[in-house]
Design a protein around this motif. Structure first.
Motif, PDB file in Angstrom:
ATOM      1  N   HIS A   1       5.752   8.540   8.853  1.00 53.07           N
ATOM      2  CA  HIS A   1       5.370   8.334   7.446  1.00 53.07           C
ATOM      3  C   HIS A   1       6.315   9.144   6.560  1.00 53.07           C
ATOM      4  CE1 HIS A   1       2.849   7.583   4.011  1.00 53.07           C
ATOM      5  NE2 HIS A   1       2.773   8.874   3.764  1.00 53.07           N
TER       6      HIS A   1
ATOM      7  N   ASP B   1      -4.710   8.554  -0.231  1.00 57.78           N
ATOM      8  CA  ASP B   1      -3.987   7.607   0.635  1.00 57.78           C
ATOM      9  C   ASP B   1      -3.711   8.223   2.007  1.00 57.78           C
ATOM     10  OD1 ASP B   1      -3.983   5.967  -1.553  1.00 57.78           O
ATOM     11  OD2 ASP B   1      -1.906   6.407  -2.113  1.00 57.78           O
TER      12      ASP B   1
ATOM     13  N   HIS C   1       1.836   0.177  -1.880  1.00 58.26           N
ATOM     14  CA  HIS C   1       2.796  -0.306  -0.886  1.00 58.26           C
ATOM     15  C   HIS C   1       3.702  -1.360  -1.509  1.00 58.26           C
ATOM     16  CE1 HIS C   1       4.446  -2.425   2.626  1.00 58.26           C
ATOM     17  NE2 HIS C   1       4.231  -1.316   3.292  1.00 58.26           N
TER      18      HIS C   1
ATOM     19  N   THR D   1       4.081   8.275  -2.172  1.00 59.03           N
ATOM     20  CA  THR D   1       3.231   8.223  -0.964  1.00 59.03           C
ATOM     21  C   THR D   1       2.419   9.503  -0.786  1.00 59.03           C
ATOM     22  OG1 THR D   1       4.881   9.176   0.534  1.00 59.03           O
ATOM     23  CG2 THR D   1       4.961   6.790   0.206  1.00 59.03           C
TER      24      THR D   1
ATOM     25  N   LYS E   1       4.280   2.969   5.736  1.00 57.26           N
ATOM     26  CA  LYS E   1       4.845   3.521   4.494  1.00 57.26           C
ATOM     27  C   LYS E   1       3.794   3.860   3.449  1.00 57.26           C
ATOM     28  CE  LYS E   1       8.995   0.943   5.555  1.00 57.26           C
ATOM     29  NZ  LYS E   1       9.973   1.973   5.811  1.00 57.26           N
ATOM     30  N   GLN E   2       2.774   3.029   3.324  1.00 56.45           N
ATOM     31  CA  GLN E   2       1.691   3.283   2.372  1.00 56.45           C
ATOM     32  C   GLN E   2       0.485   2.451   2.810  1.00 56.45           C
ATOM     33  OE1 GLN E   2      -0.268   4.366   0.369  1.00 56.45           O
ATOM     34  NE2 GLN E   2       0.697   5.521  -1.247  1.00 56.45           N
TER      35      GLN E   2
END
Ligand code: SF4
Length: 259
Positions: free
Chosen positions: A178, A190, A149, A185, A142-143
């Protein structure tokens, strides 16, 4: 004098079933959304799966009996998927369910974010055995940024990164997914780091997918009386989706698309 009693079958808690899932692994799949999740992702479109110890009880055999009705539609690629919620909260149940599936030649997939992973020996004992009966893991990363996150999911990500590394150690085929959420995000720095991390997992990664954030689950928050955390956040533009696909090097994995 000792007496033996028949072992009670383990009971799984199921939120809902989807007979013809087409986005939860290869081909057409029978998807069991298992009840319960400890994360609180801001973009979650299934908040009704969060509550633990709720849902409809099934034995592994009962769930298999339901799934196998749809076998004629699975072809060579299809099969069953356990999703959620967080399915690995019920890993012992999935293990027994997948044992029945594999004994009947059915392919098995788990859709998880790894949020309950631990290197605790008791946990690993079950998990190691479960992987023996699991063809594919859909892993939601997710992150990669720990602070973001935590604010996105209410949980740190160090054990999730460790889960991905564990899957590499076990040579477990995975698809990485993702969710791209503007202002949560969708940051180049990232995405670049996430792309490098995915690359570091080597050839266990068979596919990488960007899932553009959508608001289809918002009505569930209203029904549950929970404030929707991403009010006003739009879906990502097509350009930002393309950008994320480039930074995560999605094309690099396309050759393995139809495993
Ligand atoms: S891990 Fe999945 S089910 Fe749990 S809160 Fe996040 S998106 Fe929702």
């Amino acid at each position: 004098m000792t007496t033996t009693t028949a072992t009670e079958p383990i009971i799984g808690r199921v939120h809902s079933l989807e007979s013809f899932g087409s986005v939860d692994g290869p081909g057409i799949r029978f998807v069991s959304f298992l009840q319960g999740c400890r994360m609180r992702c801001e973009f979650c479109h299934n908040p009704d799966t969060w509550k633990i110890n709720s849902g409809t009880p099934y034995t592994p055999q009962q769930l298999f009996n339901e799934a196998v009705k749809y076998r004629p539609y699975w072809g060579k690629k299809g099969g069953v998927t356990c999703s959620g919620g967080e399915p690995l909260l019920q890993k012992e149940f999935i293990l027994e369910y997948f044992k029945i599936c594999k004994a009947n030649g059915v392919t098995t997939t788990i859709d998880t974010c790894g949020g309950v992973f631990s290197r605790d020996p008791e946990y690993l004992e079950v998990m190691d055995e479960l992987l023996e009966y699991t063809d594919l893991i859909l892993l939601d990363l997710k992150q990669i940024n720990p602070e973001r996150h935590k604010s996105l999911t209410m949980m740190p990500n160090d054990h999730i990164i460790d889960f991905a590394n564990y899957l590499k150690e076990k040579n477990q085929p995975i698809w990485v997914r993702h969710v791209l959420v503007p202002s949560r995000t969708d940051f180049d720095e990232d995405l670049e780091k996430l792309g490098l991390f995915i690359e570091s997992l080597g050839d266990i990664v068979k596919k990488v997918e960007i899932l553009p954030y959508h608001t289809m689950g918002v009505y569930k928050y209203k029904e549950l009386g929970i404030k929707y955390p991403l009010e006003g956040v739009p879906s990502p533009t097509a350009d930002r989706v393309k950008n994320a696909e480039r930074l995560l090097k999605v094309d690099q994995y396309q050759g393995y698309r139809d495993m």
